[in-house]
Design an enzyme around this catalytic site. Structure first.
Site, mmCIF file in Angstrom:
data_model
loop_
_atom_site.group_PDB
_atom_site.id
_atom_site.type_symbol
_atom_site.label_atom_id
_atom_site.label_comp_id
_atom_site.label_asym_id
_atom_site.label_seq_id
_atom_site.Cartn_x
_atom_site.Cartn_y
_atom_site.Cartn_z
ATOM 1 N N HIS A 1 134.329 188.026 -17.435
ATOM 2 C CA HIS A 1 135.586 187.330 -17.987
ATOM 3 C C HIS A 1 135.449 186.126 -18.544
ATOM 4 O O HIS A 1 136.404 185.125 -18.731
ATOM 5 C CB HIS A 1 136.598 187.407 -16.963
ATOM 6 C CG HIS A 1 136.636 188.669 -16.106
ATOM 7 N ND1 HIS A 1 137.608 189.524 -16.440
ATOM 8 C CD2 HIS A 1 136.143 189.122 -14.895
ATOM 9 C CE1 HIS A 1 137.434 190.689 -15.527
ATOM 10 N NE2 HIS A 1 136.710 190.269 -14.747
ATOM 11 N N SER B 1 127.766 169.101 -41.638
ATOM 12 C CA SER B 1 129.064 169.040 -42.172
ATOM 13 C C SER B 1 128.913 168.010 -43.499
ATOM 14 O O SER B 1 128.390 167.198 -43.454
ATOM 15 C CB SER B 1 129.994 168.418 -41.226
ATOM 16 O OG SER B 1 131.074 168.047 -41.617
ATOM 17 N N LYS C 1 127.854 166.163 -37.330
ATOM 18 C CA LYS C 1 127.906 167.461 -36.842
ATOM 19 C C LYS C 1 126.705 168.062 -37.028
ATOM 20 O O LYS C 1 125.831 168.057 -37.956
ATOM 21 C CB LYS C 1 128.969 168.029 -37.740
ATOM 22 C CG LYS C 1 130.539 167.809 -37.668
ATOM 23 C CD LYS C 1 130.910 168.047 -35.920
ATOM 24 C CE LYS C 1 130.950 169.737 -35.573
ATOM 25 N NZ LYS C 1 131.854 170.290 -36.402
ATOM 26 N N ASN D 1 125.742 172.337 -36.899
ATOM 27 C CA ASN D 1 126.798 173.625 -36.540
ATOM 28 C C ASN D 1 125.972 174.588 -36.524
ATOM 29 O O ASN D 1 124.831 174.896 -37.199
ATOM 30 C CB ASN D 1 127.587 173.837 -37.938
ATOM 31 C CG ASN D 1 128.777 172.565 -37.845
ATOM 32 O OD1 ASN D 1 129.288 172.046 -36.793
ATOM 33 N ND2 ASN D 1 129.071 172.156 -39.080
ATOM 34 N N GLU E 1 127.265 181.774 -36.197
ATOM 35 C CA GLU E 1 128.574 182.091 -36.595
ATOM 36 C C GLU E 1 128.622 183.398 -37.317
ATOM 37 O O GLU E 1 129.462 184.521 -37.563
ATOM 38 C CB GLU E 1 129.431 181.053 -37.109
ATOM 39 C CG GLU E 1 129.656 180.180 -36.162
ATOM 40 C CD GLU E 1 130.088 178.701 -36.635
ATOM 41 O OE1 GLU E 1 131.335 178.657 -36.856
ATOM 42 O OE2 GLU E 1 129.324 177.994 -37.365
#
Ligand code: ARG
Length: 474
Positions: free
Chosen positions: A170, A291, A297, A299, A304
């Site tokens: 969970h 970014s 940043k 990333n 993703e």
């Protein structure tokens, strides 16, 4: 109508369709634009040439064409292959698909012998043959890349012996597990995809060549010889089924989708693990992006997109399943729609495997962050309950005792360890279980998450990778 219809393909410059004989005028430009598949089936050219070579050899074998004619066509096919390979091949407006383009050019080059190439053959068995050949090659490329990713997972597991992190259910901390155990969990899942590919290949590895348009031929074709010539395990059993089924494409799409989902799940974990909040891992600069506005940043775009593109691959599968639904036997033009989803899924999965493998090969894990998260006292709660069980307390009662202590500890005044130490049924020996690094070592059962079973699992995983490598080489 007088004068050339501007909406029709110009037969002078554009050539003729394969089926022009029965038609008075040429096809409308809108028809060609809508029904053509050349724009996406071009990439089947090596398979179309292979299939054509086998077909023409078959025609000569049974005496439908002479050996001289066969050789003329084979030479023309070599020329076409060179033209396609070098990019010099000139497609015409009337080339509806790769099959038309190859046959049209062979006929230009080999004259009357070329015009015999399509004897006893239909684009229905031809395109089905091409796609099966393509699947056999591409699925093996993908299976090998899956194996490469498994090897990287094993190497990273070997590099981090003893490192542990919280195991989650969970997405809540549950019990500590070795990092090696976590990485190999993905590894075993990927191995099953290789097995699924090999299993799907059993059904893909069937030659449809010789089924004709739907019913075979009055000519003495040799589908068994064609199958052997093309390296297929066997020929079709039923011509309607050979040109009128695509379940093997759906299966290929399904296994590609499962791989995309595996990569998506790895991606999701990398996204979480590289946040400041988790801090379990840092991406190598070469596998991270910046970014355009926020200078600080870094990333996880590969992770993703592994997650995001899985959605599109699922769409490739479900879209094609919808295409197949309700089609009467045998070939229907709907089946032309098998190629784009198949190619897209294979391209996306191949690219994702390369990117995710590189990302995981270079990622830096942060053992201190993982271990301090896993050393939260409450992750030893089950060990405390099992300690009581070993001293005769029924598990349900032990669960309640430890649960109550965790609840008290969460109020913030006393640590779980202190509460355990003072508890009449627990005491200092039990409290030692809450110390950092103790719990993970207690996961001793076969296939479990602690060092003893994981050492054994790594031996088995290495053997599994050898088995898979051998299966892919067989
Ligand atoms: N481009 C077509 C396909 O991919 C070839 C078959 C066309 N057959 C036909 N009867 N129109 O399915």
């Amino acid at each position: 109508m007088s004068g050339p219809d501007p909406h029709q393909v110009d037969a002078g410059q554009g050539g003729q369709t394969l089926w022009h004989g029965r038609f008075e005028g040429g096809p409308a430009a809108e028809l060609m634009a809508y029904t053509e598949s050349l724009s996406f089936d071009k990439r089947l050219w090596p398979d179309d040439i292979e299939g054509s070579r086998a077909h023409v050899r078959g025609l000569a074998r049974v005496g439908i064409i002479s050996e001289i004619e066969r050789d003329q066509v084979l030479i023309a096919l070599d020329v076409v292959a060179n033209e396609m390979e070098s990019g010099l091949f000139v497609y015409l407006a009337s080339d509806e698909d790769i099959h038309t383009a190859v046959e049209r050019r062979v006929t230009e080059l080999a004259g009357p012998a070329g015009a015999k190439l399509h004897t006893g053959r239909s684009r229905n068995d031809q395109s089905a043959t091409d796609v099966r050949l393509w699947c056999k090659r591409e699925l093996m490329v993908i299976a090998r890349r899956v194996l490469e990713l498994q090897r990287v997972l094993l190497r990273r597991a070997e590099d981090h012996e003893g490192v542990y992190l919280p195991g989650y259910t969970h997405l809540q901390r549950a019990q500590p597990v070795l990092l090696a155990h976590h990485l190999m969990a993905h590894g075993w899942a990927l191995g099953r995809e290789i097995d699924r590919i090999l299993d799907a290949l059993e059904r893909i590895d069937v030659s449809p060549l010789g089924a004709g348009a739907l019913a075979g031929s009055s000519l003495p074709l040799d589908p068994d010889g064609n199958a052997a010539d093309l390296g297929f395990a066997r020929r079709f059993e039923n011509s309607l089924d050979a040109v009128g089924s695509r379940d093997h494409v759906a299966e290929a799409l399904f296994v590609l989708t499962l791989i995309a989902i595996d990569l998506s799940r790895i991606g999701e974990e990398v996204v979480l693990w590289t946040t400041d909040e988790f801090g379990f891992a840092k991406l190598d600069d070469a596998y991270a992006t910046g970014s355009s506005m926020l200078p600080q940043k870094k990333n996880p775009d590969i992770a993703e997109l592994a997650r995001g593109k899985a959605g599109r691959v699922i769409g490739d599968l479900t879209g094609f399943l919808a295409t197949m639904k309700g089609l009467p036997l045998s070939y229907n033009r709907d089946y032309q729609e098998d190629k784009e989803p198949l190619f897209d899924a294979a391209d996306q999965v191949r690219l994702a495997l390369g990117a995710v493998t590189g990302m995981l090969a270079t990622i830096t894990f942060v053992p201190e962050r993982m271990q301090s998260a896993a050393d939260a006292e409450s992750t030893a709660a089950t060990d405390l309950a099992e300690w009581l069980v070993q001293r005769g307390t029924p598990f349900r009662d032990a669960h309640a005792i430890v649960g109550a202590l965790v609840r008290t500890a969460l109020q913030g005044e006393r640590s779980l360890r202190a509460l355990v130490e003072e508890h009449p049924e627990l005491g200092p020996d039990a409290a030692a279980l809450v110390a950092p690094g103790v719990s993970v070592r207690r996961r001793v059962t076969p296939g479990g998450a602690g060092p003893v079973p994981v050492a054994d699992q790594m031996v088995r995983f290495r053997a599994e990778l050898e088995r898979l490598a051998e299966a892919l080489d067989a």
